[in-house]
Design an enzyme around this catalytic site. Sequence first.
Site, PDB file in Angstrom:
ATOM      1  N   SER A  45       0.415  -1.165  -0.137  1.00 25.46           N
ATOM      2  CA  SER A  45      -0.421  -0.057  -0.032  1.00 25.46           C
ATOM      3  C   SER A  45       0.988   1.028  -0.447  1.00 25.46           C
ATOM      4  O   SER A  45       1.653   1.273   1.062  1.00 25.46           O
ATOM      5  CB  SER A  45      -0.731   0.046   1.380  1.00 25.46           C
ATOM      6  OG  SER A  45      -1.779   1.129   1.109  1.00 25.46           O
ATOM      7  N   SER A  47       2.627   2.174  -2.518  1.00 29.09           N
ATOM      8  CA  SER A  47       4.023   1.847  -3.157  1.00 29.09           C
ATOM      9  C   SER A  47       3.925   2.578  -4.428  1.00 29.09           C
ATOM     10  O   SER A  47       5.125   3.473  -5.091  1.00 29.09           O
ATOM     11  CB  SER A  47       4.221   0.512  -3.610  1.00 29.09           C
ATOM     12  OG  SER A  47       3.318   0.151  -4.693  1.00 29.09           O
ATOM     13  N   GLY A  48       2.643   2.968  -4.755  1.00 29.76           N
ATOM     14  CA  GLY A  48       2.726   3.672  -6.021  1.00 29.76           C
ATOM     15  C   GLY A  48       1.690   3.082  -6.886  1.00 29.76           C
ATOM     16  O   GLY A  48       1.410   3.884  -7.988  1.00 29.76           O
ATOM     17  N   LYS A  49       0.972   2.591  -6.621  1.00 31.57           N
ATOM     18  CA  LYS A  49       0.336   1.393  -8.320  1.00 31.57           C
ATOM     19  C   LYS A  49      -0.865   2.253  -8.682  1.00 31.57           C
ATOM     20  O   LYS A  49      -1.136   2.453  -9.931  1.00 31.57           O
ATOM     21  CB  LYS A  49      -0.144  -0.461  -7.302  1.00 31.57           C
ATOM     22  CG  LYS A  49       0.939  -0.760  -6.852  1.00 31.57           C
ATOM     23  CD  LYS A  49       0.129  -2.111  -5.805  1.00 31.57           C
ATOM     24  CE  LYS A  49      -0.644  -1.860  -4.987  1.00 31.57           C
ATOM     25  NZ  LYS A  49       0.003  -1.246  -4.244  1.00 31.57           N
ATOM     26  N   SER A 117      -2.699  -7.087  -4.125  1.00 29.66           N
ATOM     27  CA  SER A 117      -2.145  -9.140  -4.115  1.00 29.66           C
ATOM     28  C   SER A 117      -0.952  -9.514  -3.667  1.00 29.66           C
ATOM     29  O   SER A 117      -0.220  -9.339  -4.457  1.00 29.66           O
ATOM     30  CB  SER A 117      -2.197  -9.039  -6.016  1.00 29.66           C
ATOM     31  OG  SER A 117      -1.617  -8.361  -6.828  1.00 29.66           O
TER      32      SER A 117
HETATM   33  P1  ADP Z   1      -0.517   2.355  -3.646  1.00 22.83           P
HETATM   34  O1  ADP Z   1      -1.922   2.594  -5.184  1.00 22.83           O
HETATM   35  O2  ADP Z   1       0.070   1.873  -4.448  1.00 22.83           O
HETATM   36  O3  ADP Z   1      -1.438   2.099  -2.621  1.00 22.83           O
HETATM   37  P2  ADP Z   1      -0.736   5.358  -4.394  1.00 22.83           P
HETATM   38  O4  ADP Z   1      -0.921   5.759  -5.509  1.00 22.83           O
HETATM   39  O5  ADP Z   1      -1.924   5.172  -3.538  1.00 22.83           O
HETATM   40  O6  ADP Z   1      -0.431   3.901  -3.882  1.00 22.83           O
HETATM   41  O7  ADP Z   1      -0.308   6.449  -3.474  1.00 22.83           O
HETATM   42  C1  ADP Z   1       1.258   6.164  -3.731  1.00 22.83           C
HETATM   43  C2  ADP Z   1       2.231   7.748  -3.292  1.00 22.83           C
HETATM   44  O8  ADP Z   1       3.561   7.736  -3.515  1.00 22.83           O
HETATM   45  C3  ADP Z   1       1.378   8.910  -3.995  1.00 22.83           C
HETATM   46  O9  ADP Z   1       0.918  10.059  -2.809  1.00 22.83           O
HETATM   47  C4  ADP Z   1       2.117   9.760  -4.638  1.00 22.83           C
HETATM   48  O10 ADP Z   1       2.517  10.646  -5.407  1.00 22.83           O
HETATM   49  C5  ADP Z   1       3.955   9.280  -4.253  1.00 22.83           C
HETATM   50  N1  ADP Z   1       5.485   8.446  -4.893  1.00 22.83           N
HETATM   51  C6  ADP Z   1       5.772   9.351  -5.368  1.00 22.83           C
HETATM   52  N2  ADP Z   1       6.597   8.763  -5.953  1.00 22.83           N
HETATM   53  C7  ADP Z   1       6.110   7.814  -6.730  1.00 22.83           C
HETATM   54  C8  ADP Z   1       6.591   7.173  -7.799  1.00 22.83           C
HETATM   55  N3  ADP Z   1       7.473   7.005  -8.646  1.00 22.83           N
HETATM   56  N4  ADP Z   1       5.588   6.909  -8.366  1.00 22.83           N
HETATM   57  C9  ADP Z   1       4.451   6.272  -8.141  1.00 22.83           C
HETATM   58  N5  ADP Z   1       4.838   7.114  -6.753  1.00 22.83           N
HETATM   59  C10 ADP Z   1       5.186   7.395  -5.991  1.00 22.83           C
END
Ligand code: ADP
Length: 209
Positions: A45, A47-49, A117
């Site tokens: 969670s 990580s940026g997905k 997942s």
């Molecule tokens: P997930 O869906 O994995 O739970 P989110 O996309 O909701 O994660 O959140 C990821 C957070 O990390 C966001 O606030 C985003 O702006 C930040 N972030 C920083 N660097 C990156 C990157 N390289 N790729 C994706 N998100 C990033």
Amino acid sequence: MSTDNTEQSHQGATNVTYVPHQVSAEERKARMKQKGGVLWLTGLSASGKSTLAIELERQLHEAGHFAYVLDGDNLRHGLNSDLGFSAADREENIRRVGEVAALMAEIGLIVISAFISPYRSDREKARQAARGQFREVWVQASLETCESRDPKGLYKRARAGEITDFTGISAPYEEPEQADLIVRTDNMSVADSAKVLFDYALKHFSIPA
Ligand code: ADP
């Protein structure tokens, strides 16, 4: 939480015959002008997905491709609204999404799935469902990075014991052993990470003009 319906569905149906299509996979690809496939984003969670999936969908659309994001939180409002976060419910959650993604890829869409997942066996089942059209992408960031981002405040609540079965804190994350692609978001910008995914998606799921 599993429901009675879920348990019944596990029993499988009898007297079911496969209805053959009269449109071939090749004809579908020719109509869509792309091969399609499943880009399966897995990771902790925060990580940026979701961020990358949404950005990639936009970029692929603008480049003339048909792409669609299947997002964990979104699908839990509908298709998977009866499921919680126990191991059994997570398994069923991913099983359904894997099957839906496979169907969409068969049509020729580029499906970008954004689900934690956490279990290897569940991801493997999703790979099997989509046969050769599946690519696993590990959206990788350390637990420390994810916890410091905490865009939805979930880690804080998990640490306080307000959320049980939280991946990385009180539930396992089984790291991919043979990911097709690893995107390290803890030392890359969103734009650079999205570019890596965009190039990868085009290479595997488009048809060169
Ligand atoms: P997930 O869906 O994995 O739970 P989110 O996309 O909701 O994660 O959140 C990821 C957070 O990390 C966001 O606030 C985003 O702006 C930040 N972030 C920083 N660097 C990156 C990157 N390289 N790729 C994706 N998100 C990033």
